[in-house]
Design an enzyme around this catalytic site. Sequence first.
Site, mmCIF file in Angstrom:
data_model
loop_
_atom_site.group_PDB
_atom_site.id
_atom_site.type_symbol
_atom_site.label_atom_id
_atom_site.label_comp_id
_atom_site.label_asym_id
_atom_site.label_seq_id
_atom_site.Cartn_x
_atom_site.Cartn_y
_atom_site.Cartn_z
ATOM 1 N N LYS A 1 1.907 1.975 -5.113
ATOM 2 C CA LYS A 1 2.468 1.376 -6.335
ATOM 3 C C LYS A 1 1.552 1.603 -7.529
ATOM 4 C CE LYS A 1 2.462 -2.593 -4.308
ATOM 5 N NZ LYS A 1 2.081 -2.176 -2.947
ATOM 6 N N ARG B 1 -5.453 0.461 8.459
ATOM 7 C CA ARG B 1 -4.023 0.137 8.401
ATOM 8 C C ARG B 1 -3.330 0.687 9.634
ATOM 9 N NH1 ARG B 1 -3.761 2.455 2.323
ATOM 10 N NH2 ARG B 1 -4.690 0.693 1.220
ATOM 11 N N ASP C 1 2.322 14.637 1.303
ATOM 12 C CA ASP C 1 1.296 15.651 1.646
ATOM 13 C C ASP C 1 0.597 15.322 2.960
ATOM 14 O OD1 ASP C 1 0.403 13.469 -0.175
ATOM 15 O OD2 ASP C 1 -1.588 14.242 0.299
ATOM 16 N N GLN D 1 1.926 -6.166 -3.158
ATOM 17 C CA GLN D 1 2.435 -6.298 -1.782
ATOM 18 C C GLN D 1 3.746 -5.495 -1.635
ATOM 19 O OE1 GLN D 1 1.291 -9.607 -3.361
ATOM 20 N NE2 GLN D 1 -0.574 -8.611 -2.740
ATOM 21 N N ASP E 1 0.814 -1.226 0.000
ATOM 22 C CA ASP E 1 0.000 0.000 0.000
ATOM 23 C C ASP E 1 0.841 1.266 0.000
ATOM 24 O OD1 ASP E 1 -2.251 -1.643 0.083
ATOM 25 O OD2 ASP E 1 -2.250 -1.683 2.265
ATOM 26 N N GLU E 2 1.980 1.201 -0.642
ATOM 27 C CA GLU E 2 2.878 2.365 -0.689
ATOM 28 C C GLU E 2 2.436 3.377 -1.739
ATOM 29 O OE1 GLU E 2 3.829 -0.787 -1.281
ATOM 30 O OE2 GLU E 2 5.366 -1.406 0.151
ATOM 31 N N ARG F 1 2.622 -29.194 -6.056
ATOM 32 C CA ARG F 1 2.339 -29.753 -7.385
ATOM 33 C C ARG F 1 0.937 -30.341 -7.505
ATOM 34 N NH1 ARG F 1 7.889 -32.773 -7.016
ATOM 35 N NH2 ARG F 1 7.018 -32.821 -4.924
ATOM 36 N N GLY G 1 -4.498 -4.391 -3.807
ATOM 37 C CA GLY G 1 -5.504 -3.363 -4.057
ATOM 38 C C GLY G 1 -4.767 -2.115 -4.470
ATOM 39 N N HIS G 2 -4.800 -1.797 -5.750
ATOM 40 C CA HIS G 2 -4.029 -0.664 -6.262
ATOM 41 C C HIS G 2 -5.006 0.427 -6.696
ATOM 42 C CE1 HIS G 2 -0.371 -3.462 -7.160
ATOM 43 N NE2 HIS G 2 -0.726 -3.451 -5.899
ATOM 44 N N THR G 3 -4.913 1.564 -6.024
ATOM 45 C CA THR G 3 -5.868 2.648 -6.266
ATOM 46 C C THR G 3 -5.268 3.668 -7.209
ATOM 47 O OG1 THR G 3 -6.444 2.345 -3.961
ATOM 48 C CG2 THR G 3 -7.448 4.222 -5.091
ATOM 49 N N GLY H 1 -10.945 -3.176 3.395
ATOM 50 C CA GLY H 1 -11.474 -2.050 4.174
ATOM 51 C C GLY H 1 -10.902 -1.966 5.581
HETATM 52 P P1 GDP Z 1 -0.721 0.242 -3.548
HETATM 53 O O1 GDP Z 1 -1.328 -1.023 -3.057
HETATM 54 O O2 GDP Z 1 0.735 0.313 -3.288
HETATM 55 O O3 GDP Z 1 -1.063 0.538 -4.984
HETATM 56 O O4 GDP Z 1 -1.387 1.409 -2.678
HETATM 57 P P2 GDP Z 1 -2.956 1.563 -2.346
HETATM 58 O O5 GDP Z 1 -3.656 2.053 -3.567
HETATM 59 O O6 GDP Z 1 -3.483 0.356 -1.678
HETATM 60 O O7 GDP Z 1 -2.898 2.660 -1.215
HETATM 61 C C1 GDP Z 1 -2.380 3.930 -1.445
HETATM 62 C C2 GDP Z 1 -3.494 4.952 -1.183
HETATM 63 O O8 GDP Z 1 -2.932 6.237 -1.123
HETATM 64 C C3 GDP Z 1 -4.531 5.022 -2.294
HETATM 65 O O9 GDP Z 1 -5.765 5.382 -1.751
HETATM 66 C C4 GDP Z 1 -3.994 6.126 -3.200
HETATM 67 O O10 GDP Z 1 -5.029 6.781 -3.940
HETATM 68 C C5 GDP Z 1 -3.403 7.047 -2.192
HETATM 69 N N1 GDP Z 1 -2.235 7.801 -2.643
HETATM 70 C C6 GDP Z 1 -1.224 7.413 -3.473
HETATM 71 N N2 GDP Z 1 -0.276 8.365 -3.538
HETATM 72 C C7 GDP Z 1 -0.677 9.372 -2.721
HETATM 73 C C8 GDP Z 1 -0.109 10.630 -2.341
HETATM 74 O O11 GDP Z 1 0.970 11.010 -2.754
HETATM 75 N N3 GDP Z 1 -0.823 11.370 -1.452
HETATM 76 C C9 GDP Z 1 -2.034 10.987 -0.946
HETATM 77 N N4 GDP Z 1 -2.654 11.773 -0.086
HETATM 78 N N5 GDP Z 1 -2.585 9.809 -1.280
HETATM 79 C C10 GDP Z 1 -1.921 9.011 -2.152
HETATM 80 P P1 IMO Z 2 -0.897 -4.222 -2.209
HETATM 81 O O1 IMO Z 2 -0.453 -4.770 -3.535
HETATM 82 C C1 IMO Z 2 -0.905 -4.631 2.100
HETATM 83 C C2 IMO Z 2 -1.061 -8.695 3.695
HETATM 84 C C3 IMO Z 2 -2.313 -9.154 4.414
HETATM 85 C C4 IMO Z 2 -1.699 -10.112 5.412
HETATM 86 C C5 IMO Z 2 -0.585 -10.776 4.610
HETATM 87 C C6 IMO Z 2 -0.960 -12.103 3.985
HETATM 88 O O2 IMO Z 2 -2.192 -3.502 -2.252
HETATM 89 O O3 IMO Z 2 0.193 -3.451 -1.563
HETATM 90 P P2 IMO Z 2 -2.486 -12.803 1.925
HETATM 91 O O4 IMO Z 2 -3.951 -12.579 1.654
HETATM 92 O O5 IMO Z 2 -1.598 -12.235 0.871
HETATM 93 O O6 IMO Z 2 -2.165 -14.237 2.221
HETATM 94 O O7 IMO Z 2 -2.187 -11.992 3.291
HETATM 95 O O8 IMO Z 2 -0.248 -9.861 3.582
HETATM 96 N N1 IMO Z 2 -1.284 -8.183 2.337
HETATM 97 C C7 IMO Z 2 -1.195 -6.888 1.998
HETATM 98 N N2 IMO Z 2 -0.968 -5.799 2.761
HETATM 99 N N3 IMO Z 2 -1.022 -4.510 0.767
HETATM 100 C C8 IMO Z 2 -1.225 -5.599 -0.003
HETATM 101 O O9 IMO Z 2 -1.212 -5.549 -1.348
HETATM 102 C C9 IMO Z 2 -1.357 -6.850 0.609
HETATM 103 N N4 IMO Z 2 -1.567 -8.115 0.154
HETATM 104 C C10 IMO Z 2 -1.512 -8.908 1.218
HETATM 105 O O10 IMO Z 2 -2.965 -8.078 5.048
HETATM 106 O O11 IMO Z 2 -1.097 -9.393 6.456
HETATM 107 MG MG MG Z 3 -2.884 -1.657 -1.816
#
Ligand code: GDP
Ligand code: IMO
Ligand code: MG
Length: 423
Positions: free
Chosen positions: A16, A304, A332, A223, A13-14, A142, A40-42, A301
């Site tokens: 990406k 974090r 920000d 991840q 959730d960085e 396997r 979950g990539h937003t 949901g």
């Molecule tokens: P991912 O899994 O690494 O793609 O990240 P997620 O989408 O799960 O979570 C990142 C969240 O931060 C999402 O809701 C993005 O829309 C939001 N986001 C990404 N970059 C920024 C940023 O620079 N500032 C803010 N405020 N939100 C961001």
């Molecule tokens: P993105 O791509 C954050 C976490 C789960 C749990 C562990 C194992 O959005 O960054 P799993 O269902 O993969 O067996 O769960 O990994 N986890 C994530 N945490 N971002 C994710 O993906 C994740 N995918 C799995 O919360 O701790």
């Molecule tokens: Mg994510």
Amino acid sequence: MPATVVVGAQWGDEGKGKITDHMAESADFVVRYQGGNNAGHTIVVGDERFALTLIPSGVLNPTVTPVIGNGCVIDPAVLITEMETLRSRGIDPDGVRISNNAHLIMPYHRKLDAVMERYLGRQQIGTTKRGIGPAYTDKFSRQGIRVQDLFDPKIFREKLEVALREKNLLLTKAYNQLPMEIGTIADEYLDMAEHIKPHVTDTSQLVWNALRDDKYVLFEGAQGTLLDIDHGTYPFVTSSSPTAGGVCAGIGIGPMEVGRVVGVAKAYISRVGSGPFPTELDDEVGERMVEKGGEFGTVTGRRRRCGWLDTVALRYAVRINGISEIAFTKIDVLSSFPTLKVAVGYRSGDETYDEFPRQQRVLYDCEPVYEEVEGWSEDISGIREYDDLPPQARNYIEFVEKLVGVPIATVSVGPARSATIAK
Ligand code: GDP
Ligand code: IMO
Ligand code: MG
């Protein structure tokens, strides 16, 4: 042209998705190489928000071919729904390409993920319950069923029968659940096969050809480094290799094909699910990060857990992935924190650590060693030039850059595609 990898440098959730979508403006292929719909990539484009779980973030760019590699695990129902949702929103998913060798997530994988977590009780991992762990377990023992098996009903039923023999024993005898019916599953999956068939190909060959044709291939990690099955905080990890090394096996190319590794790191850090977290903040500061950063999982949901940036962990991610530059996101969110803390080491008993500890126990009982830097009060989300950032924000970025030893090449100041600053 050597390929670029976008990899999570923390616990996922960085941002990406946002960074990949931004970089995809000039890419030809965006390729997922591991994970499944646990991701979950937003992505925010104008007023629209897309939450992708399986389809690569490049899909929003019409000139990009999105590819799901053999290293991924695919829940076909999720894939079909994700494609239909995109279509209903005016995005054409017809170009999505799927590896014939990727493994399928089956209904018993989802069921087992849920019941195994329940049985673990307080030791639970906090998985996304999407069946990821059990699907990879079957791959490595396997007993998995692959995408290509969908197109040979006889083989598909045979493999399903073998798998169900064991799974139904597990479900009924170990976990007190009802058995699953082969007929229902086979009908459902073979029906879905028709929808998926036009997308299936040899994705290794596809990517190889693209690289030979000097196309820009972008690998999108899911991840993050600390969730990696080998290098993460095991067992509180996912069941695949999100790190850059996972690319080669997850698509079928050699390491010499990769020339650039972009590590995506938040300006603070978060984790969802269980496991150690040295800089976690259980106070109003952490609460403010959750609120200001909207830190609730895209997939489940869940709230974090948040804390100060950990540069011990970030340096570790630089090493494990060979990160050549960092995309620093959500800075920000840190506006109006009077001071910012950055973990530069850990202290446990008489020992101090400036490298990620070998013994994981240290991560549970250590105290982070913090350095403090001055914060800023301005809203920086509208800034598009590095030099227009408040001096304290630039100071924070450059301080982190020095600590981790690689350039922060991109700074993200908001969720939108445009809220991106090249440094
Ligand atoms: P991912 O899994 O690494 O793609 O990240 P997620 O989408 O799960 O979570 C990142 C969240 O931060 C999402 O809701 C993005 O829309 C939001 N986001 C990404 N970059 C920024 C940023 O620079 N500032 C803010 N405020 N939100 C961001
Ligand atoms: P993105 O791509 C954050 C976490 C789960 C749990 C562990 C194992 O959005 O960054 P799993 O269902 O993969 O067996 O769960 O990994 N986890 C994530 N945490 N971002 C994710 O993906 C994740 N995918 C799995 O919360 O701790
Ligand atoms: Mg994510």
